[in-house]
Design a protein around this motif. Structure first.
Motif, mmCIF file in Angstrom:
data_model
loop_
_atom_site.group_PDB
_atom_site.id
_atom_site.type_symbol
_atom_site.label_atom_id
_atom_site.label_comp_id
_atom_site.label_asym_id
_atom_site.label_seq_id
_atom_site.Cartn_x
_atom_site.Cartn_y
_atom_site.Cartn_z
ATOM 1 N N VAL B 37 9.490 4.514 10.565
ATOM 2 C CA VAL B 37 8.449 3.505 10.403
ATOM 3 C C VAL B 37 7.861 3.582 8.998
ATOM 4 O O VAL B 37 7.457 2.564 8.420
ATOM 5 C CB VAL B 37 7.350 3.641 11.485
ATOM 6 C CG1 VAL B 37 6.559 4.927 11.304
ATOM 7 C CG2 VAL B 37 6.431 2.441 11.474
ATOM 8 N N THR B 38 7.850 4.773 8.420
ATOM 9 C CA THR B 38 7.405 4.931 7.034
ATOM 10 C C THR B 38 8.312 4.142 6.102
ATOM 11 O O THR B 38 7.845 3.388 5.232
ATOM 12 C CB THR B 38 7.435 6.418 6.627
ATOM 13 O OG1 THR B 38 6.551 7.150 7.466
ATOM 14 C CG2 THR B 38 7.021 6.591 5.172
ATOM 15 N N GLY B 41 7.855 0.476 6.492
ATOM 16 C CA GLY B 41 6.645 0.049 5.789
ATOM 17 C C GLY B 41 6.877 -0.093 4.290
ATOM 18 O O GLY B 41 6.422 -1.064 3.674
ATOM 19 N N ALA B 44 9.115 -3.187 3.696
ATOM 20 C CA ALA B 44 8.398 -4.425 3.980
ATOM 21 C C ALA B 44 7.375 -4.731 2.892
ATOM 22 O O ALA B 44 7.222 -5.882 2.474
ATOM 23 C CB ALA B 44 7.718 -4.328 5.347
ATOM 24 N N HIS B 45 6.689 -3.700 2.432
ATOM 25 C CA HIS B 45 5.720 -3.919 1.357
ATOM 26 C C HIS B 45 6.421 -4.287 0.057
ATOM 27 O O HIS B 45 5.941 -5.130 -0.697
ATOM 28 C CB HIS B 45 4.850 -2.682 1.163
ATOM 29 C CG HIS B 45 3.686 -2.613 2.100
ATOM 30 N ND1 HIS B 45 3.811 -2.196 3.406
ATOM 31 C CD2 HIS B 45 2.377 -2.942 1.947
ATOM 32 C CE1 HIS B 45 2.636 -2.247 3.999
ATOM 33 N NE2 HIS B 45 1.740 -2.697 3.146
ATOM 34 N N PHE B 48 7.264 -7.890 0.324
ATOM 35 C CA PHE B 48 6.136 -8.797 0.246
ATOM 36 C C PHE B 48 5.471 -8.794 -1.135
ATOM 37 O O PHE B 48 5.120 -9.843 -1.676
ATOM 38 C CB PHE B 48 5.104 -8.438 1.310
ATOM 39 C CG PHE B 48 4.027 -9.457 1.418
ATOM 40 C CD1 PHE B 48 4.238 -10.628 2.142
ATOM 41 C CD2 PHE B 48 2.806 -9.285 0.785
ATOM 42 C CE1 PHE B 48 3.252 -11.596 2.238
ATOM 43 C CE2 PHE B 48 1.813 -10.256 0.873
ATOM 44 C CZ PHE B 48 2.045 -11.411 1.598
ATOM 45 N N LEU B 49 5.306 -7.603 -1.674
ATOM 46 C CA LEU B 49 4.635 -7.458 -2.973
ATOM 47 C C LEU B 49 5.690 -7.393 -4.064
ATOM 48 O O LEU B 49 5.961 -6.338 -4.615
ATOM 49 C CB LEU B 49 3.807 -6.175 -2.993
ATOM 50 C CG LEU B 49 2.814 -5.973 -1.865
ATOM 51 C CD1 LEU B 49 2.348 -4.524 -1.818
ATOM 52 C CD2 LEU B 49 1.622 -6.915 -2.044
ATOM 53 N N HIS B 60 -1.764 0.186 -1.714
ATOM 54 C CA HIS B 60 -1.625 -0.610 -0.502
ATOM 55 C C HIS B 60 -1.398 0.268 0.730
ATOM 56 O O HIS B 60 -1.836 -0.063 1.823
ATOM 57 C CB HIS B 60 -0.454 -1.591 -0.644
ATOM 58 C CG HIS B 60 -0.813 -2.830 -1.401
ATOM 59 N ND1 HIS B 60 -1.373 -3.936 -0.803
ATOM 60 C CD2 HIS B 60 -0.706 -3.131 -2.708
ATOM 61 C CE1 HIS B 60 -1.586 -4.868 -1.717
ATOM 62 N NE2 HIS B 60 -1.196 -4.417 -2.881
ATOM 63 N N LEU B 61 -0.680 1.364 0.523
ATOM 64 C CA LEU B 61 -0.306 2.208 1.658
ATOM 65 C C LEU B 61 -1.236 3.406 1.828
ATOM 66 O O LEU B 61 -1.039 4.220 2.735
ATOM 67 C CB LEU B 61 1.127 2.709 1.474
ATOM 68 C CG LEU B 61 2.203 1.625 1.561
ATOM 69 C CD1 LEU B 61 3.537 2.137 1.057
ATOM 70 C CD2 LEU B 61 2.335 1.141 3.007
ATOM 71 N N VAL B 62 -2.275 3.509 0.979
ATOM 72 C CA VAL B 62 -3.161 4.679 1.004
ATOM 73 C C VAL B 62 -2.308 5.942 0.915
ATOM 74 O O VAL B 62 -2.408 6.849 1.746
ATOM 75 C CB VAL B 62 -4.035 4.707 2.259
ATOM 76 C CG1 VAL B 62 -5.134 5.750 2.123
ATOM 77 C CG2 VAL B 62 -4.639 3.341 2.540
ATOM 78 N N MET B 63 -1.457 5.957 -0.098
ATOM 79 C CA MET B 63 -0.490 7.042 -0.246
ATOM 80 C C MET B 63 -0.484 7.484 -1.705
ATOM 81 O O MET B 63 -0.493 6.644 -2.600
ATOM 82 C CB MET B 63 0.885 6.491 0.161
ATOM 83 C CG MET B 63 1.961 7.514 0.440
ATOM 84 S SD MET B 63 3.535 6.684 0.847
ATOM 85 C CE MET B 63 3.333 6.327 2.591
ATOM 86 N N ASP B 64 -0.499 8.767 -1.931
ATOM 87 C CA ASP B 64 -0.460 9.286 -3.290
ATOM 88 C C ASP B 64 0.786 8.771 -4.021
ATOM 89 O O ASP B 64 1.862 8.707 -3.439
ATOM 90 C CB ASP B 64 -0.444 10.818 -3.235
ATOM 91 C CG ASP B 64 -0.617 11.441 -4.594
ATOM 92 O OD1 ASP B 64 -1.769 11.708 -4.978
ATOM 93 O OD2 ASP B 64 0.409 11.637 -5.281
ATOM 94 N N ARG B 109 13.601 -5.368 11.822
ATOM 95 C CA ARG B 109 12.402 -6.065 12.253
ATOM 96 C C ARG B 109 12.252 -6.189 13.776
ATOM 97 O O ARG B 109 11.179 -5.893 14.312
ATOM 98 C CB ARG B 109 12.352 -7.445 11.587
ATOM 99 C CG ARG B 109 10.969 -8.055 11.586
ATOM 100 C CD ARG B 109 10.905 -9.263 10.672
ATOM 101 N NE ARG B 109 9.529 -9.668 10.472
ATOM 102 C CZ ARG B 109 8.772 -10.219 11.411
ATOM 103 N NH1 ARG B 109 9.265 -10.436 12.608
ATOM 104 N NH2 ARG B 109 7.510 -10.526 11.163
ATOM 105 N N TRP B 112 11.012 -3.060 15.266
ATOM 106 C CA TRP B 112 9.607 -2.843 14.931
ATOM 107 C C TRP B 112 8.728 -3.702 15.857
ATOM 108 O O TRP B 112 7.719 -3.227 16.398
ATOM 109 C CB TRP B 112 9.391 -3.210 13.457
ATOM 110 C CG TRP B 112 7.960 -3.268 13.014
ATOM 111 C CD1 TRP B 112 7.082 -2.228 12.936
ATOM 112 C CD2 TRP B 112 7.266 -4.427 12.571
ATOM 113 N NE1 TRP B 112 5.884 -2.669 12.470
ATOM 114 C CE2 TRP B 112 5.964 -4.019 12.235
ATOM 115 C CE3 TRP B 112 7.603 -5.773 12.405
ATOM 116 C CZ2 TRP B 112 5.016 -4.907 11.758
ATOM 117 C CZ3 TRP B 112 6.660 -6.642 11.924
ATOM 118 C CH2 TRP B 112 5.382 -6.208 11.606
ATOM 119 N N GLN B 116 5.940 -2.361 18.637
ATOM 120 C CA GLN B 116 4.568 -2.850 18.751
ATOM 121 C C GLN B 116 4.285 -3.369 20.153
ATOM 122 O O GLN B 116 3.216 -3.144 20.711
ATOM 123 C CB GLN B 116 4.335 -3.970 17.735
ATOM 124 C CG GLN B 116 4.392 -3.499 16.328
ATOM 125 C CD GLN B 116 3.844 -4.540 15.380
ATOM 126 O OE1 GLN B 116 2.654 -4.604 15.155
ATOM 127 N NE2 GLN B 116 4.716 -5.362 14.848
#
Lengths: 145, 145
Positions: B37-38, B41, B44-45, B48-49, B60-64, B109, B112, B116
């Motif tokens: 799932v990481t 993510g 997918a980001h 999109f970005l 965006h991912l709150v990740m270092d 997808r 995923w 959910q």
DNA sequence: TCGAGATACATGTATATGCATGTATTCTGC
DNA sequence: GCAGAATACATGCATATACATGTATCTCGA
């Protein structure tokens, strides 16, 4: 959550983001104590659940037994925890907190309390309580029995 | 949450437990897609970005950022992502999804979506929505700006 | 324009996480 | 009481996570 696209729908990514952020917060505040919040949790559970086995500890922490074994490693290396073959079932290892471990745990406690205080402060009492409740009731439904 | 002692009070341990459990669930369901799932993510980001930098992706991912770099590694190795030196600022690396990456993302997808669905099913609509809202509003207060 | 400081990423180090598998021990049916 | 199944933990492997530090690049003032 500024993302508009469907990814913003994913509970898992959301949970992981939140867990990363909050872990960073706790770990920074607890750093002077020389413990990560994971390690604090392991020590505290070992203290509370006397003579608990590796598997049981894993159940309490929702953590794979192999992960428990490995996460205990640095604590054993530092002499804070001992693993002893269980008398009843020699396959099991009982997790024992040493005197040094109990001391470290006691010294870390204020930092842990402070981390909680700061988090609650940032969230506000109501949102903090709401979040904790939501997590508790959700976890109840995701765990066996 | 059967624990009665004060540890049951800790939002961080609670969050991490929940994150572990939900991640296991997603990863198991998504395993046939060949993505954690990481990784999903990240892809997918990246999709999109468009042309996002490593640091921005981390925000965006709150990740270092260093974690982003390393987590991208297996995706780059598999040819799903390319890192290109930015034309504007050669210190930056733009994260590009390759055609193969887009294909894998598309194939993953449905898994995923299914993950959910199953989670929401286990929680119930109301609790799922409550949890998501609680996480969103909490995250808002923990992130800068 | 040039050098000091700031910024973006990569890398070293340490820990965190889980699945598959291996080994030792226990349990169970006969 | 024993062989085969089941269980508890350890280990191999791959990834996930962040801080400290190193290197390349950029920015901005003198």
């Amino acid at each position: 959550m500024s993302e508009r696209y469907q990814l913003g729908d994913c509970s898992c990514l959301r949970l992981r983001k939140m867990a990363r952020r909050v872990t960073q917060l706790y770990d920074q505040i607890m750093a002077p104590a020389g413990l990560s919040v994971t390690q604090f949790g392991l020590l505290a559970h070992a203290w509370f659940l006397k003579d608990v086995s590796v598997s049981e500890l894993g159940e309490h922490l929702v953590m794979d037994p192999s992960t428990v074994t490995r996460n205990l490693r640095p604590l054993v290396d530092r002499g804070w925890v001992e693993l002893k073959v269980s008398a009843r079932d020699r396959r099991q290892r009982e997790v024992h907190l040493t005197k040094a471990g109990a001391t470290v745990l006691g010294e870390a406690r204020p930092y842990w309390v402070e981390a909680q205080r700061q988090l609650r402060d940032m969230l506000g009492d109501q949102r903090a309580t709401l979040l904790n409740d939501a997590l508790d009731t959700a976890l109840d439904r995701l765990l066996p029995a």
